[in-house]
Design an enzyme around this catalytic site. Structure first.
Site, PDB file in Angstrom:
ATOM      1  N   SER A  95       0.737  -1.066   0.020  1.00 57.52           N
ATOM      2  CA  SER A  95      -0.256   0.011  -0.106  1.00 57.52           C
ATOM      3  C   SER A  95       0.969   1.284  -0.051  1.00 57.52           C
ATOM      4  O   SER A  95       2.142   0.988   0.317  1.00 57.52           O
ATOM      5  CB  SER A  95      -1.009   0.038   1.369  1.00 57.52           C
ATOM      6  N   HIS A 113      -7.619  -4.202   3.731  1.00 55.49           N
ATOM      7  CA  HIS A 113      -7.223  -2.997   3.784  1.00 55.49           C
ATOM      8  C   HIS A 113      -7.971  -2.184   2.545  1.00 55.49           C
ATOM      9  O   HIS A 113      -8.576  -1.075   2.551  1.00 55.49           O
ATOM     10  CB  HIS A 113      -5.858  -2.976   3.573  1.00 55.49           C
ATOM     11  N   ASN A 114      -8.084  -2.824   1.489  1.00 55.05           N
ATOM     12  CA  ASN A 114      -8.605  -2.209   0.192  1.00 55.05           C
ATOM     13  C   ASN A 114     -10.187  -2.103   0.320  1.00 55.05           C
ATOM     14  O   ASN A 114     -10.717  -0.957  -0.165  1.00 55.05           O
ATOM     15  CB  ASN A 114      -8.380  -3.074  -0.965  1.00 55.05           C
TER      16      ASN A 114
END
Length: 299
Positions: free
Chosen positions: A121, A174-175
Site C-alpha cells: 500500500s 485494507h482495500n
C-alpha cells in the site's frame, strides 16, 4: 541484498529506485523497452530475457520479486520455474487473491521454493519513498528479508501478518476499507456540490487535512486533484474496481460477517458505469492521485 524485480510499471519502477537508494543490488525485468530504458537512465540494470536476468553465481540464492498484473502471475511463475532452484525465494507483491496465494505457496513448496505474499500500500509515492507492507509467508523467510522491508517502508510501515496467504488477506481487507472511506468522502463532496454555497473544495480539503478528525492521505489526494481541476470538470464519474472489494464481500458471506458500508461502496462503483455523479468523480480523482488508476476523460 540482491533483488530480481519483475514488472517495471509505475509501482515496480518506483520500488526499484527505492531499493537502489538503500544500497540494494536491484536488477529489473520487463518486456517493455520504454520501461527498461527509463530505469537504465536512473542507474538500474534491466533485462528482457530470463536467462541473463536470472543468471547466478555458484550457490547463490535468488530472491525474485513480482509486481505484475494479477491475471498473469501464474503464467510468470510457470516461466520462472525452470530457472529457480531449491531454497530460492519468490515474492508476489501485487494485489492477488489470498486463496490463489495459498495455492501458489503449495505449488512452489513442492519444488522447495519459498513463496512470500506481500500486500503493498501507499501507491506509487509509497513505492518510491516509503511503502506500507503487509507480509505473509513462513516466519524464517520473513526474518531473513526483514532488513529489506525495513529499508523500503515508512517507519513502522511493515509487519508480519502470519502464515502464507495472510499478507494478501490483510491487504484485501485494507482495500475494502479504502472503498468505504473513499465513498464517504465522495458523498460528502457531492452534498456540498448540491448545496446553495459556492464552496472552494481545494480549501476545504486543506482545512480538513490539518487537524480534523478525518485528516488522512485520501483527503490529501483529493485536495491535490481539486488544486488541478476545481470542479473535476475534465473527468467522468466512472470508477473501476480492482476486484478486492468483491473478494472481501465474498469472504464476508462465507464467514457470516456483515459489511454494509463496504458492500454499498462496491455497488456504487458498479453504478458509476451508467451514471455521472459528483461523488464518483471524487473517488475516481482520488484513485488517480495515489495509484495512477485510470480516469475517463470527458469527450
Amino acid at each position: 541484498m540482491k533483488i530480481h524485480l519483475i514488472g517495471l510499471g509505475k509501482m515496480g519502477a518506483n520500488l526499484a529506485l527505492n531499493l537502489k537508494d538503500h544500497g540494494h543490488d536491484v536488477l529489473g525485468f520487463d518486456l517493455n523497452n520504454e520501461a527498461r530504458t527509463s530505469l537504465e537512465k536512473q542507474g538500474v540494470k534491466t533485462f528482457s530475457n530470463y536467462q541473463t536476468f536470472l543468471g547466478r553465481q555458484l550457490n547463490e540464492r535468488l530472491i525474485v520479486w513480482l509486481l505484475v498484473p494479477n491475471g498473469i502471475i501464474d503464467q510468470v511463475i510457470d516461466e520462472l520455474l525452470p530457472f529457480l532452484k531449491p531454497s530460492d525465494i519468490l515474492i508476489d507483491g501485487g494485489n492477488s487473491n489470498y486463496k490463489r496465494s495459498l495455492s501458489r505457496y503449495e505449488k512452489l513448496k513442492k519444488h522447495q521454493i519459498h513463496f512470500v505474499d506481500i500486500g503493498t500500500s501507499g501507491g506509487t509515492s509509497g513505492a518510491r519513498n516509503g511503502a506500507c507492507l503487509m507480509i505473509g509467508g513462513t516466519k524464517d523467510i520473513f526474518e531473513l528479508l526483514e532488513p529489506v522491508y525495513k529499508d523500503i517502508s515508512v517507519n513502522d510501515g511493515y509487519g508480519y501478518m502470519g502464515a502464507p496467504g495472510a499478507g494478501h488477506f490483510v491487504k484485501m481487507v485494507h482495500n475494502g476499507i479504502e472503498y468505504g472511506m473513499m465513498q464517504a468522502i465522495g458523498e460528502g463532496f457531492e452534498l456540498m456540490e448540491k448545496s446553495p454555497f459556492d464552496v472552494d473544495y481545494d480549501k476545504v480539503s486543506k482545512v480538513w487535512n490539518n487537524g480534523s478528525i478525518i485528516e488522512s492521505a485520501l483527503v490529501g489526494y483529493i485536495g491535490s486533484a481539486f488544486s488541478k481541476d476545481a470542479k473535476l470538470d475534465g473527468i467522468t464519474g466512472r470508477v473501476d474496481d480492482s476486484g478486492e472489494g468483491k473478494w472481501m464481500i465474498e469472504e464476508a458471506l462465507d464467514f457470516g460477517v456483515s459489511l454494509p458500508v463496504i458492500s454499498a461502496s462496491l455497488f456504487a462503483r458498479f453504478k458509476s458505469r451508467d451514471d455521472d455523479k459528483f461523488s464518483e468523480k471524487v473517488v475516481a480523482a482520488m484513485r488517480n492521485e495515489f495509484g495512477g488508476h485510470k480516469v475517463y476523460k470527458k469527450k
